[in-house]
Write a protein that holds these residues in place. Structure first.
Motif, PDB file in Angstrom:
ATOM      1  N   GLU A 189      33.444  43.862  35.629  1.00 19.45           N
ATOM      2  CA  GLU A 189      34.616  44.097  34.510  1.00 19.45           C
ATOM      3  C   GLU A 189      35.624  42.762  34.688  1.00 19.45           C
ATOM      4  O   GLU A 189      36.092  42.100  33.602  1.00 19.45           O
ATOM      5  N   PHE A 190      35.951  42.489  35.964  1.00 20.76           N
ATOM      6  CA  PHE A 190      36.827  41.143  36.134  1.00 20.76           C
ATOM      7  C   PHE A 190      36.008  39.984  35.374  1.00 20.76           C
ATOM      8  O   PHE A 190      36.909  39.246  34.783  1.00 20.76           O
ATOM      9  N   ALA A 191      34.747  39.595  35.946  1.00 17.95           N
ATOM     10  CA  ALA A 191      34.195  38.431  35.456  1.00 17.95           C
ATOM     11  C   ALA A 191      34.049  38.761  33.842  1.00 17.95           C
ATOM     12  O   ALA A 191      34.273  37.581  33.229  1.00 17.95           O
ATOM     13  N   LEU A 192      33.852  39.724  33.343  1.00 22.47           N
ATOM     14  CA  LEU A 192      33.665  39.468  31.718  1.00 22.47           C
ATOM     15  C   LEU A 192      35.057  39.586  31.019  1.00 22.47           C
ATOM     16  O   LEU A 192      35.136  38.805  30.259  1.00 22.47           O
ATOM     17  N   ALA A 193      36.132  40.279  31.664  1.00 25.36           N
ATOM     18  CA  ALA A 193      37.428  39.990  31.110  1.00 25.36           C
ATOM     19  C   ALA A 193      38.025  38.872  31.064  1.00 25.36           C
ATOM     20  O   ALA A 193      38.615  38.152  30.360  1.00 25.36           O
ATOM     21  N   ARG A 194      38.065  38.197  32.544  1.00 21.89           N
ATOM     22  CA  ARG A 194      38.579  36.769  32.738  1.00 21.89           C
ATOM     23  C   ARG A 194      37.811  35.460  32.557  1.00 21.89           C
ATOM     24  O   ARG A 194      38.102  34.545  32.705  1.00 21.89           O
ATOM     25  N   GLY A 195      36.389  35.785  32.261  1.00 23.53           N
ATOM     26  CA  GLY A 195      35.254  34.897  32.442  1.00 23.53           C
ATOM     27  C   GLY A 195      35.749  33.723  31.381  1.00 23.53           C
ATOM     28  O   GLY A 195      35.644  32.386  31.544  1.00 23.53           O
ATOM     29  N   PRO A 196      36.043  33.998  29.932  1.00 25.35           N
ATOM     30  CA  PRO A 196      36.288  32.816  29.102  1.00 25.35           C
ATOM     31  C   PRO A 196      37.582  32.150  29.642  1.00 25.35           C
ATOM     32  O   PRO A 196      37.687  30.817  29.204  1.00 25.35           O
ATOM     33  N   THR A 236      32.920  34.330  45.062  1.00 27.55           N
ATOM     34  CA  THR A 236      33.943  35.614  44.982  1.00 27.55           C
ATOM     35  C   THR A 236      33.376  36.941  45.012  1.00 27.55           C
ATOM     36  O   THR A 236      33.807  37.619  45.734  1.00 27.55           O
ATOM     37  N   ALA A 237      32.125  37.015  44.498  1.00 30.90           N
ATOM     38  CA  ALA A 237      31.532  38.369  44.556  1.00 30.90           C
ATOM     39  C   ALA A 237      31.241  38.734  45.892  1.00 30.90           C
ATOM     40  O   ALA A 237      31.325  39.852  46.335  1.00 30.90           O
ATOM     41  N   ARG A 238      30.871  37.758  46.787  1.00 32.66           N
ATOM     42  CA  ARG A 238      30.553  38.122  48.030  1.00 32.66           C
ATOM     43  C   ARG A 238      31.802  38.649  48.864  1.00 32.66           C
ATOM     44  O   ARG A 238      31.310  39.405  49.865  1.00 32.66           O
ATOM     45  N   HIS A 239      33.002  38.215  48.470  1.00 34.73           N
ATOM     46  CA  HIS A 239      34.248  38.806  49.198  1.00 34.73           C
ATOM     47  C   HIS A 239      34.778  39.705  48.311  1.00 34.73           C
ATOM     48  O   HIS A 239      36.191  39.879  48.529  1.00 34.73           O
ATOM     49  N   TRP A 240      34.361  40.135  47.313  1.00 39.23           N
ATOM     50  CA  TRP A 240      35.165  40.915  46.206  1.00 39.23           C
ATOM     51  C   TRP A 240      36.121  42.116  46.701  1.00 39.23           C
ATOM     52  O   TRP A 240      37.076  41.957  46.164  1.00 39.23           O
ATOM     53  N   ARG A 241      35.842  42.790  47.515  1.00 36.95           N
ATOM     54  CA  ARG A 241      36.574  43.926  48.374  1.00 36.95           C
ATOM     55  C   ARG A 241      38.007  43.129  48.805  1.00 36.95           C
ATOM     56  O   ARG A 241      38.938  43.728  48.487  1.00 36.95           O
ATOM     57  N   ARG A 242      37.789  42.048  49.662  1.00 37.40           N
ATOM     58  CA  ARG A 242      38.911  41.534  49.917  1.00 37.40           C
ATOM     59  C   ARG A 242      39.764  40.971  49.154  1.00 37.40           C
ATOM     60  O   ARG A 242      41.065  40.969  49.119  1.00 37.40           O
ATOM     61  N   VAL A 243      39.072  40.271  48.077  1.00 45.71           N
ATOM     62  CA  VAL A 243      39.853  39.516  46.872  1.00 45.71           C
ATOM     63  C   VAL A 243      40.541  40.610  46.122  1.00 45.71           C
ATOM     64  O   VAL A 243      41.788  40.443  45.910  1.00 45.71           O
ATOM     65  N   GLN A 244      39.898  41.741  45.631  1.00 47.81           N
ATOM     66  CA  GLN A 244      40.721  42.585  45.024  1.00 47.81           C
ATOM     67  C   GLN A 244      41.699  43.315  45.680  1.00 47.81           C
ATOM     68  O   GLN A 244      42.911  43.555  45.116  1.00 47.81           O
ATOM     69  N   THR A 245      41.652  43.294  47.167  1.00 50.18           N
ATOM     70  CA  THR A 245      42.688  43.948  47.736  1.00 50.18           C
ATOM     71  C   THR A 245      43.830  43.289  47.841  1.00 50.18           C
ATOM     72  O   THR A 245      45.096  43.572  47.745  1.00 50.18           O
ATOM     73  N   GLY A 246      43.679  41.915  47.711  1.00 44.80           N
ATOM     74  CA  GLY A 246      44.541  40.901  47.898  1.00 44.80           C
ATOM     75  C   GLY A 246      45.484  40.831  46.643  1.00 44.80           C
ATOM     76  O   GLY A 246      46.599  40.176  46.501  1.00 44.80           O
ATOM     77  N   GLY A 247      45.085  41.155  45.662  1.00 45.63           N
ATOM     78  CA  GLY A 247      45.805  41.320  44.274  1.00 45.63           C
ATOM     79  C   GLY A 247      45.734  40.108  43.292  1.00 45.63           C
ATOM     80  O   GLY A 247      46.264  40.441  42.484  1.00 45.63           O
ATOM     81  N   HIS A 248      45.275  39.052  43.726  1.00 43.32           N
ATOM     82  CA  HIS A 248      45.413  38.099  42.842  1.00 43.32           C
ATOM     83  C   HIS A 248      43.755  37.605  42.663  1.00 43.32           C
ATOM     84  O   HIS A 248      43.543  36.218  43.132  1.00 43.32           O
ATOM     85  N   PRO A 249      42.993  38.289  41.910  1.00 42.27           N
ATOM     86  CA  PRO A 249      41.599  37.462  42.004  1.00 42.27           C
ATOM     87  C   PRO A 249      41.246  36.292  41.294  1.00 42.27           C
ATOM     88  O   PRO A 249      40.461  35.617  41.487  1.00 42.27           O
TER      89      PRO A 249
END
Length: 180
Positions: free
Chosen positions: A12-19, A46-59
């Motif tokens: 969802e993140f990749a689709l929303a912020r991709g452009p 980013t996908a490899r570390h997605w849980r940590r990235v998402q937890t950080g709040g600023h993907p």
């Protein structure tokens, strides 16, 4: 943990912020195909570390940082394949679309002559509208270095395109970058 749980929300993140991230990549490298490669590699990392990235709040900031680091890595490994000419083509004047396109292409050519760090500093400061402190954090350098990169980049751009009026890009929307 299942693979679906691990990547929950990434698609969802990749689709929303991709452009937006694609435009960021293009402005960093100046080439559509290379920008897509940069974005794809950055999103994969980013996908490899997605849980940590998402937890950080600023993907999105994380992906931009990955893109900048990936670009630095590419620049170290790759030799330049483009030959930069001494003269920048004259921009056509007038209110016609051809003149606007010529101006954009002139600016794009001038931006391509800048070192990656200067181009990144300009992009983050003026396109992403980050403060000097935020730009320094993204680039991993001091605020003084950001100021120096921006100053040097603007001096070089003014040398390459002295006849471009300061208002040449008033009203240009970020989505129009895709059409350069």
């Amino acid at each position: 943990m299942s693979g679906a749980d691990r990547y929950a929300g990434f698609r969802e993140f990749a689709l929303a912020r991709g452009p937006t991230l694609s435009r960021t990549a293009y402005l960093l490298v100046g080439d559509h195909q290379e920008a897509q490669d940069l974005l794809q590699e950055s999103l994969a990392k980013t996908a490899r570390h997605w849980r940590r990235v998402q937890t950080g709040g600023h993907p999105e900031a994380y992906v931009r940082t990955v893109m900048l680091n990936q670009l630095r890595s590419w620049r170290r490994r790759r030799r330049p394949t483009e030959v930069i000419s001494e003269a920048v083509p004259d921009a056509a004047s007038g209110d016609d679309l051809a003149g606007d396109t010529a101006t954009r292409l002139t600016v794009a050519c001038a931006l391509a002559t800048l070192p990656a760090r200067q181009r990144a500093a300009l992009y983050l400061r003026f396109y992403e509208d980050l403060s000097e402190v935020e730009t320094a954090r993204q680039l991993g350098c001091s605020v003084g270095t950001v100021k120096r990169h921006v100053h040097d980049a603007l001096v070089r751009l003014r040398r390459h395109i002295p006849s471009t009026p300061p208002t040449a890009f008033e009203g240009v929307q970020p989505s129009e970058v895709d059409h350069v």
